[in-house]
Design a protein around this motif. Structure first.
Motif, short mmCIF file in Angstrom:
data_model
loop_
_atom_site.label_atom_id
_atom_site.label_comp_id
_atom_site.label_asym_id
_atom_site.label_seq_id
_atom_site.Cartn_x
_atom_site.Cartn_y
_atom_site.Cartn_z
N THR A 138 -7.26 1.45 -6.65
CA THR A 138 -8.16 1.80 -5.56
C THR A 138 -9.43 0.97 -5.73
N VAL A 174 0.84 -1.18 0.00
CA VAL A 174 0.00 0.00 0.00
C VAL A 174 0.89 1.24 0.00
N ARG A 175 0.60 2.15 -0.94
CA ARG A 175 1.29 3.44 -1.01
C ARG A 175 0.28 4.50 -1.45
N ASP A 176 0.29 5.62 -0.75
CA ASP A 176 -0.56 6.77 -1.13
C ASP A 176 -2.01 6.37 -1.34
N ARG A 177 -2.51 5.52 -0.45
CA ARG A 177 -3.91 5.08 -0.45
C ARG A 177 -4.28 4.28 -1.70
N THR A 178 -3.26 3.64 -2.31
CA THR A 178 -3.48 2.72 -3.42
C THR A 178 -2.78 1.41 -3.05
N ASP A 229 -9.32 1.21 6.05
CA ASP A 229 -8.91 2.59 5.78
C ASP A 229 -7.48 2.67 5.26
N LEU A 230 -7.08 1.68 4.44
CA LEU A 230 -5.74 1.67 3.85
C LEU A 230 -5.72 2.24 2.43
N ILE A 231 -6.83 2.08 1.72
CA ILE A 231 -6.91 2.60 0.35
C ILE A 231 -8.23 3.34 0.17
N ASP A 232 -8.32 4.11 -0.91
CA ASP A 232 -9.56 4.81 -1.24
C ASP A 232 -10.46 3.91 -2.08
N VAL A 237 -10.35 -1.03 1.94
CA VAL A 237 -11.10 0.20 2.19
C VAL A 237 -11.63 0.18 3.61
#
Length: 134
Positions: free
Chosen positions: A109, A14-18, A131-134, A128
């Motif tokens: 995402t 996971v990086r930058d909510r992706t 709350d790790l990715i959008d 999601v």
């Protein structure tokens, strides 16, 4: 008779909510870097091995955090064949690189769920939820 489930492990980078996903050569379906657990290896060892084989990331099984297990219909398999996929969170600053097993890498995402097989859809949903990715 119900066929035995496919036992697999996957890595969630996971990086930058992706989250990192890949496509196989000549296919459009997004899936998690991962694969079958070989005889004699742990799920974490399989996840680390597959991450190296598919996206050239050197990960220690001891550094992976198990997030959850997805159990659903296996993509491309007869109805009723399940996949049981343990998903491990990985941390690395190294850049993933598609190996010859992989056509491309994708930072995804939940908006990419329509590109995923059932297990991938469930992984995105749960990431999601955490709350790790959008």
């Amino acid at each position: 008779m119900i066929p035995a489930p496919l036992i697999v492990s996957a890595v969630a980078l996971v990086r930058d909510r992706t989250v990192l996903m890949v496509t196989a050569r000549d296919r459009d379906v997004y899936y998690m870097p991962g694969g079958k657990v070989d005889s004699g290896e742990t799920s974490a060892q399989a996840a680390a091995r597959e991450a190296f084989e598919e996206v050239s990331l050197r990960l220690s099984p001891d550094d992976l955090e198990e997030l959850f297990e997805v159990r659903t219909q296996a993509h491309g398999e007869p109805d009723g064949r399940q996949v049981h996929m343990r998903v491990f969170r990985a941390w690395t600053d190294d850049e993933p690189v598609a190996s010859n097993e992989v056509g491309a890498i994708h930072w995804t995402t939940s908006g990419d769920a329509d590109r995923c097989p059932p297990a991938g859809v469930e992984v995105l949903r749960r990431l999601v939820e955490l709350d790790l990715i959008d």
